[in-house]
Design an enzyme around this catalytic site. Structure first.
Site, short mmCIF file in Angstrom:
data_model
loop_
_atom_site.label_atom_id
_atom_site.label_comp_id
_atom_site.label_asym_id
_atom_site.label_seq_id
_atom_site.Cartn_x
_atom_site.Cartn_y
_atom_site.Cartn_z
N HIS A 125 1.05 -0.93 -0.06
CA HIS A 125 0.52 -0.08 -0.24
C HIS A 125 0.90 1.24 0.30
O HIS A 125 0.78 2.19 -0.96
CB HIS A 125 -1.36 0.11 1.26
CG HIS A 125 -1.59 1.34 1.51
ND1 HIS A 125 -2.79 1.21 0.72
CD2 HIS A 125 -1.31 2.61 1.92
CE1 HIS A 125 -3.27 2.70 1.42
NE2 HIS A 125 -2.68 3.35 1.79
N GLU A 126 2.05 1.18 0.69
CA GLU A 126 2.98 2.72 0.51
C GLU A 126 3.51 2.22 -0.17
O GLU A 126 3.30 3.90 -1.05
CB GLU A 126 4.36 2.80 2.02
CG GLU A 126 2.92 2.70 3.83
CD GLU A 126 2.13 3.31 3.74
OE1 GLU A 126 2.64 4.60 3.05
OE2 GLU A 126 1.75 2.89 4.53
N HIS A 129 1.18 3.90 -2.58
CA HIS A 129 0.87 5.40 -2.81
C HIS A 129 2.41 6.90 -3.43
O HIS A 129 2.13 7.47 -3.71
CB HIS A 129 1.43 6.00 -0.98
CG HIS A 129 -0.18 5.69 -0.52
ND1 HIS A 129 -1.21 7.02 -0.70
CD2 HIS A 129 -0.28 5.47 0.85
CE1 HIS A 129 -2.05 6.73 0.50
NE2 HIS A 129 -1.42 5.98 0.50
N GLU A 187 -6.12 6.92 -1.31
CA GLU A 187 -6.48 5.52 0.17
C GLU A 187 -6.83 4.59 -1.03
O GLU A 187 -6.04 3.53 -0.60
CB GLU A 187 -6.83 5.80 1.90
CG GLU A 187 -6.33 6.87 2.45
CD GLU A 187 -4.81 6.09 3.02
OE1 GLU A 187 -4.94 5.09 2.87
OE2 GLU A 187 -3.90 7.33 2.85
#
Length: 266
Positions: A125-126, A129, A187
């Protein structure tokens, strides 16, 4: 009115010159250069390392093992960024990513992400981003929104208590109508990108749902989704579930190709 036409022309010019596309194919509005954002990310990362105590070597190796497996599975251009990850001593179950590929994980997250696959969901997920340049998009959106409100205030002559009250209301509308939804969109998009990345690296994407079950079990008061920078846990799980069949297929293909990470939890 003339000032409205001028503002519209200026906004259109910015939009035309600053359109990019995210990894999911979504049109983006970015004004800053990657070099600018990467430098800011580096400076913020250095500050984090000065302010927060580092975790032990075993925890560092664990996070690095998971991150390396994900980064190795990236296309060459993205893989060759200066990716770095550090584990910090903190009870907060949190992780972060900064422009340039600088990531941090708090030790409290290991109480929620209880195995390598669940940790891969967080790190993927990071990484998502960073790949989607969400920091650039956020800064660009805030800058253009503030500029538009400033132009509106000056052009409409909104001085005095009444004008300040109206501008305050418009600013609140921008916060809940533009900036927070943008953050929630980021997100959700990072969830999808991260799901694909962890699967491509050989981590079981179904662990992402287990992770959010663990998050939900922690409880704690949360604001309504429309007032939050993050979607609700239920919304995130629905989004992940909608992508799961494709992610599982990618995972099985990765495993057949020999991508079988083994990152022992300390």
């Amino acid at each position: 009115m003339r000032w409205i036409r001028c503002a519209a022309v200026a906004t259109l010019a910015l939009t035309i010159t600053a359109c990019t596309t995210s990894p999911t194919g979504r049109q983006q509005f970015t004004l800053m250069s990657d070099a600018q954002l990467n430098q800011m990310g580096r400076e913020a990362y250095d500050q984090y390392q000065q302010d927060l105590p580092a975790a032990g070597q075993a925890q560092q190796r664990y996070a690095q093992c998971v991150a390396s497996a994900i980064i190795t599975a990236l296309p060459e251009q993205e893989r060759n960024q200066d990716w770095q990850i550090r584990v910090f001593e903190s009870e907060q179950a949190n992780a972060f990513a900064l422009p340039g590929g600088y990531m941090g994980v708090n030790t409290g997250l290991f109480d929620v992400a209880v195995n390598q696959d669940q940790l891969a969901a967080v790190i993927g997920h990071e990484v998502g981003h960073v790949l989607a340049r969400h920091a650039n998009e956020r800064v660009s959106t805030q800058t253009s929104t503030q500029l538009a409100l400033s132009v509106l205030s000056s052009a409409a002559g909104m001085q005095g208590p009444g004008g300040e009250q109206l501008m305050g209301a418009l600013g609140l509308g921008a916060q809940y109508g533009i900036l927070l939804p943008f953050s929630r969109r980021h997100e959700s998009e990072a969830d999808v990108i991260g799901l694909r990345l962890m699967a491509d690296a050989g981590f079981d994407p179904r662990a992402s749902l287990e992770l959010w079950d663990n998050m939900s079990a922690q409880g704690g008061a949360r604001p309504p989704a429309w007032m939050s920078t993050h979607p609700s846990h239920g919304q995130r799980m629905q989004g992940l579930q909608a992508e799961m069949d494709n992610a599982v297929a990618r995972y099985e293909q990765a495993r057949q190709a020999g991508r079988q990470p083994n990152c022992p939890r300390p």
